[in-house]
Design an enzyme around this catalytic site. Sequence first.
Site, mmCIF file in Angstrom:
data_model
loop_
_atom_site.group_PDB
_atom_site.id
_atom_site.type_symbol
_atom_site.label_atom_id
_atom_site.label_comp_id
_atom_site.label_asym_id
_atom_site.label_seq_id
_atom_site.Cartn_x
_atom_site.Cartn_y
_atom_site.Cartn_z
ATOM 1 N N ASN A 1 0.866 -1.184 0.000
ATOM 2 C CA ASN A 1 0.000 0.000 0.000
ATOM 3 C C ASN A 1 0.893 1.222 0.000
ATOM 4 O OD1 ASN A 1 -2.846 -1.168 0.527
ATOM 5 N ND2 ASN A 1 -1.520 -2.198 2.026
ATOM 6 N N GLU A 2 1.074 1.781 -1.186
ATOM 7 C CA GLU A 2 1.950 2.936 -1.317
ATOM 8 C C GLU A 2 1.240 4.174 -0.764
ATOM 9 O OE1 GLU A 2 4.924 2.452 -2.048
ATOM 10 O OE2 GLU A 2 5.168 0.898 -3.558
ATOM 11 N N PRO A 3 1.987 5.248 -0.444
ATOM 12 C CA PRO A 3 1.357 6.463 0.044
ATOM 13 C C PRO A 3 0.208 6.882 -0.889
ATOM 14 C CG PRO A 3 3.722 6.685 0.152
ATOM 15 C CD PRO A 3 3.448 5.382 -0.548
#
Length: 236
Positions: free
Chosen positions: A168-170
């Site tokens: 879950n990237e920024p």
Amino acid sequence: MSELLKHLKPGITQETRLEKIHNVIFDNSKIGSKAVAREIADLIKYKQSKNQKCILSLATGSSPIIVYEELINIHKKEGLSFKNVITFNLDEYFPIEKDDLLSYNHFMSYHLFDHIDIPKENINIPRGNVSSKDIYSYCNEYEKKINNLGGLDFQLLGIGRTGHIGFNEPGSNKNSVTRLVSLDFITKEDAAGDFNGIDNVPDKAITMGVDTIMRAKRIVLLAWGHKKSEKVAKSI
Ligand code: F6R
């Protein structure tokens, strides 16, 4: 009581009173990993005493390797059984074959599953070779399976250079669940060494979502070394 649990109610000090997330600093990663492995072993034993399954969610990468080594030690030296354990892994590259040496599937067998007595059918790792048309329903099923078991008892996490948890990237939505995502360039750059060049790193991954992770009954995020300090400080 495990070392980690002993730290759960620290005295409020000038340094800790503004923290939104409790954190514990260890002298080195070996001491910290041993404390986390002990907490997991205690949880497994507690669940055994209640005749219940223990639902663990696990991470790959360098951060949890010593935790897995310690769990294997506890299994071999103290006879801890993993027969009541059901695991879910956070993520897997996409596309990738299960037996690819760079798959997270292979990583987990190599670092943990091949050395303990967990029943193979209790291991759940996202499949990196699902056909594109089936991904949506596959991810839904993964999510449903976790929910039907009553949710995750324990979530082990690392944190990436971008600040990602799982993949879950920024910018990932806090309501997100298991799904197909695109990897950040920095994340691909960090994997480039393993894949022999950034062009060989898959562009995508299947990852449990922020909501899937946050619903776990207990979450422990491992972050070792000065390279992680800035991201950790910001998160806290
Ligand atoms: C891996 C995962 C990632 C890693 C993160 C940190 O399953 O979910 O979020 O935890 O990229 O990786 P390391 O531990 O190698 O620094």
